[in-house]
Design an enzyme around this catalytic site. Structure first.
Site, PDB file in Angstrom:
ATOM      1  N   ASP A  85      58.137  -9.791 -14.997  1.00  0.00           N
ATOM      2  CA  ASP A  85      57.667  -9.728 -16.184  1.00  0.00           C
ATOM      3  C   ASP A  85      58.744  -8.989 -16.637  1.00  0.00           C
ATOM      4  OD1 ASP A  85      54.781 -10.736 -15.390  1.00  0.00           O
ATOM      5  OD2 ASP A  85      53.640  -8.506 -15.193  1.00  0.00           O
ATOM      6  N   ASP A 124      50.765 -16.004  -8.470  1.00  0.00           N
ATOM      7  CA  ASP A 124      51.385 -14.991  -8.635  1.00  0.00           C
ATOM      8  C   ASP A 124      50.944 -13.589  -7.926  1.00  0.00           C
ATOM      9  OD1 ASP A 124      51.676 -12.705 -10.539  1.00  0.00           O
ATOM     10  OD2 ASP A 124      50.032 -13.210 -12.406  1.00  0.00           O
ATOM     11  N   GLU A 157      52.616 -10.044  -3.855  1.00  0.00           N
ATOM     12  CA  GLU A 157      53.640  -8.824  -2.918  1.00  0.00           C
ATOM     13  C   GLU A 157      52.758  -8.369  -2.110  1.00  0.00           C
ATOM     14  OE1 GLU A 157      53.049  -8.960  -6.290  1.00  0.00           O
ATOM     15  OE2 GLU A 157      54.570  -9.719  -7.183  1.00  0.00           O
TER      16      GLU A 157
HETATM   17  O1  MIG Z   1      49.130  -8.581 -13.506  1.00  0.00           O
HETATM   18  O2  MIG Z   1      48.431 -13.509 -15.034  1.00  0.00           O
HETATM   19  O3  MIG Z   1      53.723 -11.620 -13.885  1.00  0.00           O
HETATM   20  O4  MIG Z   1      53.187 -14.181 -15.534  1.00  0.00           O
HETATM   21  O5  MIG Z   1      51.032 -13.628 -16.837  1.00  0.00           O
HETATM   22  C1  MIG Z   1      49.147  -9.681 -14.588  1.00  0.00           C
HETATM   23  C2  MIG Z   1      48.936 -12.398 -15.435  1.00  0.00           C
HETATM   24  C3  MIG Z   1      49.490 -10.207 -13.674  1.00  0.00           C
HETATM   25  C4  MIG Z   1      51.856 -10.739 -13.622  1.00  0.00           C
HETATM   26  C5  MIG Z   1      52.904 -12.219 -14.060  1.00  0.00           C
HETATM   27  C6  MIG Z   1      52.937 -13.041 -15.584  1.00  0.00           C
HETATM   28  C7  MIG Z   1      51.281 -13.374 -15.463  1.00  0.00           C
HETATM   29  C8  MIG Z   1      49.524 -12.078 -14.913  1.00  0.00           C
HETATM   30  N1  MIG Z   1      50.184 -11.495 -14.030  1.00  0.00           N
END
Ligand code: MIG
Length: 715
Positions: free
Chosen positions: A475, A397, A400
């Site tokens: 999201d 996650d 980017e």
């Molecule tokens: O800023 O880890 O897209 O699936 O649950 C949020 C917490 C960070 C973004 C991900 C989301 C995840 C969440 N993450």
């Protein structure tokens, strides 16, 4: 069009190369090389007085896998006015003054032409190219984008972004794939702009008769795919940039996630509830709360005192555990990963030699420079703590990469990446950061769990990411609009080389509701990556939490998903071998039918299953377009003749699904998780064809977990 644009100059010198031509203007160098009869690379850059062939771009492409080509026979003709390069499938025409490129079919039909006024050249921010748009052209692809299927008339910025809340007019999302398919109804072609910096596409918005694409840096590097079918373009792109690898079979099951299941008893509770309520499920996800203060590669001692025990108990119930990983490493002098990374010089630095720091979940962090080989190896080794505990999947996650404290929302554009002496600025390779992070994760699986198939999910990526990980669409919100939007989004991702995708079922942000969750579960049944996920502080959305009749309907569909796994896995094998999408827009299967060209709210799962999700509340029926032929209602077996719109019944317990005539659909067994029971084909749904179109289906089967399938052995 754009005032600051400066066109390429006039050809002054021409050299033939092994695969095409090298041409020099007063200020530019241009190389056109034929990689295959239907695949041509065009590279332009500012002149270097002595070079006779162009070196590869400054940064080796992480997208392109096809480097050693056998060489194609081309015929080249020259006149004072122009040059023609003729391959077995197309002719590339280059006019000398001004320099313009046109791609033609061998019968003379123009396919893709530079505009007479502009062609290639330079914008303020980078190299660009203008091409004409014949009337009736549609543009598909571009990876993960909001909006509908056809991108004509829009502008797009491809720059991986952690968007807080996307809506139909949001521009950049998490994944950037600068690739598209142009389709005029009769033939299709493709363009891939290989540039991991910021890319801009204007697909006929500024001027309806032309489109423009622009990259970052000093080199224009694009590939032309000759088609002529959409299918061919997708396969040609896959040949260049690679295909997905087969994941473990359980990846095709139903997955349950939540931000976050914690403490560990909660996780076990969820697992037990699935079994108690007889709802199949294969995987449970641990979001950031499993870590000690969001420090990657740690477990929170209080909430997760015994990860190995927990995961072993889950395993005995048939569950696999997938843990989230964020790239940011907390700045904490007592934290081993931080100390190690510092010592090994693995973190991203600014030009002044200081580390780049920003705030993310753990607080102030530094970022691994995945563009360095030793960083990837170090990162890979760190997965040991997770794999030793029994973790079977990694969910990357925030890659980017996302930063909370910078104005840009990401890294400093001047930050440096890469090996010592060959560093490049973040601006030039931003979109590739996630690819290299996933390379590191891949290395972790290869070295720590040899022989098993990696399971990786990523949020960000650039072209080529399909070789490494499954992509989920980030999201979304628990909105009907996002249920609908996920369909064209995943369809365009499939057309852009990413077959293994899915959106958070039920919606991530905000509270879901029983009807929305039910309709989304019905849709998810037919989507390659089938995961329910929801945000912190939203209502719980595990299907077993639902009241009747919602719960039973979700159960029935999740069970149907398991019965479809043999079919879907066969499609996945096809995607892994030739890049063919699993989930396909109608235009992919029925290009000769103009009515299919813009349809985005129904799709084909493989060649034979037509799915029409319900995307509004209180819907008892919806229109469905059935192309020519006969169609079999999945639930009743009723036969309907196509080439028309129908009003299909869609009470709460079903979404319209039709099987194409001639379809042979292998249906597996119901089971609570993949591998619970030995797979046998319980029934084979055969849809006889009155037009005597023959039906055929070759089922692909393997052991579903090891790498032995590569050797071609099947059980
Ligand atoms: O800023 O880890 O897209 O699936 O649950 C949020 C917490 C960070 C973004 C991900 C989301 C995840 C969440 N993450």
């Amino acid at each position: 069009m754009e005032k600051s644009f400066k066109s390429i100059g006039v050809a002054e010198q021409l050299v033939r190369t092994a695969t095409g031509i090298f041409l020099r203007t007063q200020t530019e160098e241009l190389e056109i090389s034929v990689l295959e009869d239907d695949l041509v690379r065009v590279t332009m850059r500012k002149s270097h007085p002595h070079a006779m062939t162009l070196p590869d771009s400054e940064i080796p492409s992480c997208a392109v896998v096809k480097r050693d080509l056998p060489g194609v026979n081309v015929k080249i003709t020259e006149s004072p006015l122009d040059i023609n390069i003729i391959t077995g499938k197309i002719r590339v025409h280059i006019s000398r003054s001004p320099v313009r490129i046109g791609f033609y079919q061998l019968n003379g039909i123009p396919v893709c032409l530079d505009t007479a006024a502009s062609g290639m050249g330079w914008m303020k921010d980078g190299p660009a190219c203008f091409k004409t748009i014949p009337a009736g052209t549609r543009f598909y692809g571009f990876g993960e984008r909001t909006g509908y299927l056809d991108k004509r008339g829009t502008t797009m910025t491809l720059w991986n972004t952690d968007t807080i809340l996307h809506t139909p007019s949001t521009d950049s999302l998490y994944v950037s794939i600068p690739f598209f398919i142009g389709f005029c109804g009769n033939y299709a072609y493709g363009i891939f702009l290989d540039n991991p910096g910021k890319c801009v596409f204007d697909m006929g918005k500024t001027s309806s008769a032309e489109y423009m694409f622009q990259g970052t840096g000093e080199i224009l590097d694009y590939y032309f795919f000759a088609g002529p079918e959409i299918k061919d373009v997708v396969e040609q792109y896959a040949k260049l940039t690679g295909t997905m690898e087969l994941p473990p079979l359980w990846a095709l099951g139903y997955h349950q996630s939540r931000y976050s299941y914690s403490p560990q008893d909660d996780v076990e509770d969820v697992a037990r509830s699935f079994r108690e309520h007889d709802i199949p499920c294969d995987a449970i996800y641990l979001d950031i709360h499993y870590m000690d203060g969001c420090r990657v590669f740690t477990f929170d001692q209080e909430a997760f005192p015994d990860p190995s025990g927990l995961i072993a108990r889950l395993k005995s119930m048939g569950f696999k555990v997938v843990t989230i990983i964020d790239p940011g490493v907390k700045i904490d002098p007592k934290y081993k990963i931080y100390k190690d990374g510092l010592k090994k010089n693995c973190f991203v630095k600014l030009p002044d030699g200081n580390l780049f720091e920003a705030e993310v979940w753990p607080g102030q962090v530094v970022f691994p420079d995945f563009f360095k080989e030793k960083t990837r190896t170090w990162w890979a080794e760190n997965h040991k703590i997770l794999f030793d505990a029994g973790v079977q999947g990694i969910w990357n996650d925030m890659n980017e990469p996302s930063c909370f404290s910078t104005e840009s929302g990401t890294m400093d554009l001047e930050a440096l990446h890469g090996e010592l002496g060959a560093e490049v600025s973040h601006a030039k390779i931003h979109n590739a950061y996630a690819n290299y992070m996933n390379e590191a994760t891949r290395e972790a699986f290869r070295t720590l769990l040899p022989g098993t198939r990696p399971f990786m999910v990523t949020r960000a990526g650039y072209s080529g990411i399909q070789r490494l990980a499954c992509v989920w669409t980030g999201d979304n919100a628990s909105w009907w609009e996002h249920l609908l939007m996920s369909v064209p989004m995943c369809l365009n991702m499939g057309l852009s080389g990413l077959p293994f995708t899915g959106a958070d079922v039920g919606g991530f942000l905000y509270d879901t509701d029983p009807e929305l969750l039910t309709r989304w579960t019905q849709l998810g049944t037919f989507i390659p990556f089938f995961r329910n996920h929801s945000a912190v502080d939203t209502c719980r959305q595990e299907p077993y939490m639902l009241d009747e009749p919602y719960k039973s309907i979700c159960r029935d569909f999740i069970k149907l998903r398991y019965r479809l796994i043999p079919y879907i896995y066969t499609m996945m094998h096809k995607a892994a071998t030739s890049g063919t999408p699993i989930m396909r827009p109608l235009v992919f299967e029925f290009p000769e039918d103009p009515k299919t060209h813009g349809i985005f709210d129904q799709f084909m799962l493989g060649p034979d299953i037509m799915v029409a999700p319900v995307y509004q509340p209180e819907t008892q029926c919806r229109t469905v377009y059935l192309p020519d032929g006969e169609w079999f209602d999945l639930y009743t077996g009723n036969v309907i003749t196509g080439n028309r719109y129908i009003l299909a019944e869609s009470p709460l317990d079903r979404i319209p699904v039709f099987l194409k005539e001639g379809a042979v659909i292998p249906m597996g067994r119901e089971m609570s998780f993949v591998g619970e029971l030995q797979q046998v084909l319980k029934t084979i749904d055969i849809c006889p064809s009155r037009n005597a179109r023959s039906g055929r289906f070759s089922l692909y089967v393997d052991d579903g977990e090891t790498e032995q399938y590569r050797a071609g052995s099947s059980p």
